[in-house]
Motif scaffolding. Structure first.
Motif, PDB file in Angstrom:
ATOM      1  N   THR A  49       0.862  -1.179   0.000  1.00 31.29           N
ATOM      2  CA  THR A  49       0.000   0.000   0.000  1.00 31.29           C
ATOM      3  C   THR A  49       0.901   1.233   0.000  1.00 31.29           C
ATOM      4  N   VAL A  50       0.413   2.313  -0.628  1.00 31.83           N
ATOM      5  CA  VAL A  50       1.143   3.575  -0.678  1.00 31.83           C
ATOM      6  C   VAL A  50       0.179   4.680  -0.276  1.00 31.83           C
ATOM      7  N   SER A  51       0.588   5.526   0.667  1.00 31.07           N
ATOM      8  CA  SER A  51      -0.326   6.558   1.166  1.00 31.07           C
ATOM      9  C   SER A  51      -0.777   7.524   0.067  1.00 31.07           C
ATOM     10  N   ALA A  52       0.110   7.940  -0.826  1.00 28.73           N
ATOM     11  CA  ALA A  52      -0.202   8.668  -2.068  1.00 28.73           C
ATOM     12  C   ALA A  52      -1.382   9.624  -1.932  1.00 28.73           C
ATOM     13  N   GLY A  53      -1.213  10.691  -1.174  1.00 32.94           N
ATOM     14  CA  GLY A  53      -2.283  11.669  -0.994  1.00 32.94           C
ATOM     15  C   GLY A  53      -2.517  12.510  -2.239  1.00 32.94           C
ATOM     16  N   GLN A  54      -3.632  12.301  -2.913  1.00 33.94           N
ATOM     17  CA  GLN A  54      -3.954  13.015  -4.159  1.00 33.94           C
ATOM     18  C   GLN A  54      -4.724  14.291  -3.823  1.00 33.94           C
ATOM     19  N   ASN A  55      -4.006  15.314  -3.368  1.00 31.85           N
ATOM     20  CA  ASN A  55      -4.668  16.523  -2.881  1.00 31.85           C
ATOM     21  C   ASN A  55      -5.473  17.236  -3.959  1.00 31.85           C
ATOM     22  N   ASP A  56      -4.929  17.353  -5.166  1.00 33.67           N
ATOM     23  CA  ASP A  56      -5.651  18.063  -6.222  1.00 33.67           C
ATOM     24  C   ASP A  56      -6.895  17.304  -6.666  1.00 33.67           C
TER      25      ASP A  56
END
Length: 250
Positions: A49-56
């Protein structure tokens, strides 16, 4: 089902290539065909798993929710990996080559039909690894690497849709442990921090054309840069990565 087929094809292709390479290298060592630096090889396969915060993208989802859609923000991504490694004999050093397949998705419903936000892509990382502590059962290692990632995205908002893509170079580092139940078979657990932001995405398909077609997206369509609030839409494969897998030593 498409995603499962892609992942299966990716992993089986890499694993087949690695097995053939391992068999060839073993044959060379057995019959004296290699005069270079000797070492041991291993194959690995697993999931992370990768946290990968997709803010946009999550901001665009919030705009869609404000317009009446029922969609949750993008959470952590899933990633499937395979790797080939080479441990130099008589040293604590190893080289690892690791490709992976990245997936992140959320969907729901809203005005005009279905709403879906989907990301998928791949990474390729050559990794340098050090084993400072080990015994016959536990092999602790530290690692770092530089690599490349390519990410495809798609947004569906009712009758409107958008495809886009971007790529970037990045870096990673972390620690891990191989729990080896036999000389050949090990359980691998890793924790990594990866920096792989995609700062610029380009439209690659879809039927959106104006800044009102998809909530939160100001510019799309053609081969234009995808924009949100007047700046480039950013995606990422960065984040904290937790990994578990199987390693087979040769």
């Amino acid at each position: 089902m498409r995603t499962f087929n892609k992942v299966s094809l990716f992993l089986s292709t890499v694993l087949l290539f690695s097995v053939l390479s391992a068999q060839d290298a073993q044959a060379q060592r057995r019959f004296g065909g290699s005069r270079g630096l000797s070492g041991d090889m291993a194959l690995g396969i697993g999931i992370s798993t990768v946290s990968a915060g997709q803010n946009d993208l999550n901001g665009a989802i919030d705009d869609a929710v404000a317009a009446g859609a029922n969609v949750k923000n993008l959470g952590s991504a899933w990633e499937f990996y395979a790797n080939w490694s080479y441990r130099f004999s008589g040293t604590m050093y190893a080289f690892v080559f690791r490709p992976s397949y990245f997936m992140q998705k959320t969907d729901g419903s809203g005005p005009g039909g279905n709403y879906e936000y989907n990301l998928n892509g791949y990474t390729v990382f050559p990794i340098f690894r050090i084993y400072p502590l080990e015994n016959s059962f536990i092999k602790f290692y530290m690692q770092t690497g530089l690599g490349y990632g390519s990410l495809n995205g798609s947004i569906t908002a009712g009758s409107k849709n958008l495809d886009f893509k971007g790529s970037a170079f990045g870096a990673m580092g972390g620690i891990g442990v191989d729990f080896c139940f036999t000389d050949s078979h090990c359980l691998t657990v890793e924790g990594n921090l990866r920096y792989l932001p995609v700062e610029r995405n380009i439209s690659s398909g879809g039927n959106c054309s104006t800044n009102t077609d998809i909530p939160g997206i100001d510019q799309c369509g053609g081969s234009k840069e995808v924009e949100r609030h007047g700046t480039d839409l950013r995606t990422t494969m960065s984040g904290v990565q937790g990994l578990i897998g199987y390693t087979m030593n040769f």
